[in-house]
Design an enzyme around this catalytic site. Sequence first.
Site, PDB file in Angstrom:
ATOM      1  N   LYS A  14      42.821  17.352  42.175  1.00 42.54           N
ATOM      2  CA  LYS A  14      43.976  17.953  41.604  1.00 42.54           C
ATOM      3  C   LYS A  14      44.137  19.560  41.551  1.00 42.54           C
ATOM      4  CE  LYS A  14      42.356  18.106  35.861  1.00 42.54           C
ATOM      5  NZ  LYS A  14      41.326  18.005  35.704  1.00 42.54           N
TER       6      LYS A  14
ATOM      7  N   ASP B 238      41.881  32.283  44.460  1.00 45.57           N
ATOM      8  CA  ASP B 238      41.868  30.352  43.677  1.00 45.57           C
ATOM      9  C   ASP B 238      42.315  30.334  44.730  1.00 45.57           C
ATOM     10  OD1 ASP B 238      40.669  31.958  41.062  1.00 45.57           O
ATOM     11  OD2 ASP B 238      43.092  31.293  40.294  1.00 45.57           O
TER      12      ASP B 238
ATOM     13  N   ASP C  96      33.338  23.383  43.819  1.00 44.50           N
ATOM     14  CA  ASP C  96      32.292  22.747  42.708  1.00 44.50           C
ATOM     15  C   ASP C  96      32.746  20.717  42.633  1.00 44.50           C
ATOM     16  OD1 ASP C  96      30.930  25.571  41.922  1.00 44.50           O
ATOM     17  OD2 ASP C  96      32.310  25.462  40.638  1.00 44.50           O
TER      18      ASP C  96
ATOM     19  N   ASP D 126      37.482  36.166  34.348  1.00 42.74           N
ATOM     20  CA  ASP D 126      37.873  37.431  34.894  1.00 42.74           C
ATOM     21  C   ASP D 126      37.885  38.216  33.846  1.00 42.74           C
ATOM     22  OD1 ASP D 126      38.946  35.318  33.984  1.00 42.74           O
ATOM     23  OD2 ASP D 126      40.763  35.657  35.456  1.00 42.74           O
TER      24      ASP D 126
HETATM   25  O1  LIG Z   1      34.128  24.839  37.069  1.00 43.94           O
HETATM   26  C1  LIG Z   1      35.052  24.988  37.882  1.00 43.94           C
HETATM   27  C2  LIG Z   1      36.114  25.542  37.162  1.00 43.94           C
HETATM   28  C3  LIG Z   1      37.276  26.578  38.516  1.00 43.94           C
HETATM   29  N1  LIG Z   1      36.696  26.584  39.247  1.00 43.94           N
HETATM   30  C4  LIG Z   1      38.416  27.112  40.105  1.00 43.94           C
HETATM   31  O2  LIG Z   1      38.654  28.464  39.503  1.00 43.94           O
HETATM   32  C5  LIG Z   1      39.978  28.464  39.788  1.00 43.94           C
HETATM   33  C6  LIG Z   1      40.800  28.999  38.590  1.00 43.94           C
HETATM   34  O3  LIG Z   1      41.037  27.677  37.720  1.00 43.94           O
HETATM   35  P1  LIG Z   1      42.560  26.885  37.312  1.00 43.94           P
HETATM   36  O4  LIG Z   1      41.796  26.037  36.423  1.00 43.94           O
HETATM   37  O5  LIG Z   1      42.944  27.367  38.436  1.00 43.94           O
HETATM   38  O6  LIG Z   1      42.383  28.417  36.168  1.00 43.94           O
HETATM   39  P2  LIG Z   1      43.245  28.637  35.596  1.00 43.94           P
HETATM   40  O7  LIG Z   1      43.856  28.923  34.381  1.00 43.94           O
HETATM   41  O8  LIG Z   1      45.053  28.891  36.279  1.00 43.94           O
HETATM   42  O9  LIG Z   1      43.142  30.270  36.142  1.00 43.94           O
HETATM   43  C7  LIG Z   1      43.124  31.456  35.566  1.00 43.94           C
HETATM   44  O10 LIG Z   1      41.810  31.824  34.757  1.00 43.94           O
HETATM   45  C8  LIG Z   1      40.997  31.897  35.369  1.00 43.94           C
HETATM   46  C9  LIG Z   1      40.341  31.641  34.413  1.00 43.94           C
HETATM   47  O11 LIG Z   1      40.876  33.351  33.824  1.00 43.94           O
HETATM   48  C10 LIG Z   1      41.102  32.609  36.334  1.00 43.94           C
HETATM   49  O12 LIG Z   1      39.581  31.966  37.196  1.00 43.94           O
HETATM   50  C11 LIG Z   1      41.841  32.894  37.387  1.00 43.94           C
HETATM   51  O13 LIG Z   1      41.935  33.440  38.727  1.00 43.94           O
HETATM   52  C12 LIG Z   1      43.304  32.685  37.120  1.00 43.94           C
HETATM   53  O14 LIG Z   1      43.764  32.926  37.934  1.00 43.94           O
HETATM   54  C13 LIG Z   1      40.189  27.462  40.902  1.00 43.94           C
HETATM   55  O15 LIG Z   1      40.386  27.923  42.026  1.00 43.94           O
HETATM   56  C14 LIG Z   1      39.195  26.468  40.531  1.00 43.94           C
HETATM   57  O16 LIG Z   1      39.147  25.942  41.863  1.00 43.94           O
HETATM   58  C15 LIG Z   1      35.963  26.642  40.216  1.00 43.94           C
HETATM   59  O17 LIG Z   1      35.502  27.180  41.270  1.00 43.94           O
HETATM   60  N2  LIG Z   1      34.611  25.891  39.057  1.00 43.94           N
HETATM   61 MN   LIG Z   2      45.442  27.811  38.305  1.00 42.94          MN
END
Ligand SMILES: O=c1ccn([C@@H]2O[C@H](COP(=O)(O)OP(=O)(O)O[C@H]3O[C@H](CO)[C@@H](O)[C@H](O)[C@H]3O)[C@@H](O)[C@H]2O)c(=O)[nH]1
Ligand SMILES: [Mn+2]
Length: 558
Positions: A113, A305, A143, A447
């Site tokens: 992804k 991210d 992860d 966050d």
């Molecule tokens: O078990 C996990 C799940 C996610 N991630 C990382 O977390 C980031 C954000 O995940 P994503 O699936 O892209 O979530 P989004 O909903 O697009 O992200 C928004 O919402 C998240 C949850 O609120 C925040 O952490 C992010 O910074 C914010 O950009 C990515 O870099 C992932 O690789 C991990 O490292 N471990």
């Molecule tokens: Mn994202």
Amino acid sequence: MEGVKTKPLLHTLRFSPLIALNRVFAVVYTCAILALLYHHAITAFHSTTLLSFSISIPLLISDVILGFMWAAKQSFRMNPVHRQVFRENLEKIMKKNDFQALDIFICTADPYKEPPMSVVNTALSVMAYDYPTEKLSVYVSDDGGSAMTLFAFMEAAKFGSHWLPFCRRNKLVDRCPDAYFRSSHHQSSEAEQIKMMYESMKARVENVVERGKVGDEYIASHQQREAFNKWNSQGFTRQDHPTVIQVLLEIGRDKDITGESMPNLIYVSRHKSKTSPHHFKAGALNALVRVSAIMTNAPIVLTLDCDMYSNDPQTPHRMLCFFSDPKLRPNLGYVQFPQIFHGLNKDDIYACEFKRLFQINPVGMDGLQGPSYVGTGCFFSRRVFFGGPSSFLAPEIPELRPDHVVSKPIQAQLVLALAHQVADCKYENQTNWGSKLGFRYGSLVEDYFTGYRLQCEGWNSVFCHPNRAAFLGEVPITLNDVLSQTKRWCVGLLEVTFSKYCPVTFGSKAMGPLMGLAYAHYAFWPIWSIPITIYAFLPQLTLLNGISIFPKVCTYLH
Ligand SMILES: O=c1ccn([C@@H]2O[C@H](COP(=O)(O)OP(=O)(O)O[C@H]3O[C@H](CO)[C@@H](O)[C@H](O)[C@H]3O)[C@@H](O)[C@H]2O)c(=O)[nH]1
Ligand SMILES: [Mn+2]
């Protein structure tokens, strides 16, 4: 006074000229809302038939919710401020040598992804910051526990030794390789050469990802073979594997092609086990907080991210303008830059830009106690992970303390052993990590929850919104992804709403009513769906059946 030298300004604060108008408007509008609610209540009370009762009650509920959301939103309009940063003055005040060290955390979770090439681009864009390289460390948290991501970073380390001097020499502004090569202004033969290198790295990485494993022909050294052997051990899966920490670049040891030092680049895939909770991104970030404390312990930490690359090499200078201001420093917890996106689909049909959330509301919170944390593009003072500004909470081992001085090289046996220990999935058992230390557990929107808890502890924050976007990220562009993201956010927010940390009560008590309301506006965000659904059906149904539901002007004239 003449003759007295004033220090050059690092930043200024201007109150929005709209403040007075906003406040007057809020009073007038509140009266109108109260009148409307009164009308609904009276109608419901006086309703004679079941039908009219069952129509006026949903309308009353909808308008109570809309009224509450509107009221919560006023917190953003009571005191909006605009900041200006004079980064060019920074070096007039302090020497480059005195800049604070910076640890950068990049999270990735799935090589399919989140393609390793995109993560690599993010990493290269920050490794190339206009910042003393001997003060920069980039930590990648994987992860996904994927050898392909590690491979991509081994390639990035090699390519970086050409890319960094190239950026510096040509004073590039686009330091994310992909963004630079996508733009058209590179014509020199040097640029062509670098581009070829980039393309060949990209081809190798994509080939590995396509095949799903790192082929033997790609393994160049004994060290690399040893690293990849970890994946060949019995039962190594994404959800169940030992810690992998690989130092890919080390300050002082690794030089770029011009002989200048490279920044630290460290790959970390924390220990995972099916029997221990991993706490998603918050868990990954806490593992990095600890691993980085052992290896470099920089006083400032940037979280990113994997899809959010740096779009401006001067961003750390801007952040320092705040962190080096003695008036702000004691209580300053973090400096948040907005999330801005590239590659929105045409017309942004799923409304993914979230301008209000990422660019407008934070201006309002900045005039109170500071914006919320949005997960990426945020520079923290490491101290915030260890209790409030005046109530330090010591971690279990002294090496994790924010004031601990790292004296050994990052590859020293002892350092590596301890780093593995603190990345263990059982390390957090019976500790304060996730509850009082580090990023907070208990919500899918770690966050929002972490920023909120930090501000409740007394930390302030600053919103920095330069004209040129500091970071550019990706948004979901398909309906499926949008729905799954929205669901995750809603569940995460409701987890906070229905906990003892509900912003209306806990937040208002800790930070005052306006900040409480601002956070409540997000916590209650999912309940927008109630009035939206009611208004999507009820008026239409009553109209078709010839029932009038809105007050007539004449009712009030007589
Ligand atoms: O078990 C996990 C799940 C996610 N991630 C990382 O977390 C980031 C954000 O995940 P994503 O699936 O892209 O979530 P989004 O909903 O697009 O992200 C928004 O919402 C998240 C949850 O609120 C925040 O952490 C992010 O910074 C914010 O950009 C990515 O870099 C992932 O690789 C991990 O490292 N471990
Ligand atoms: Mn994202």
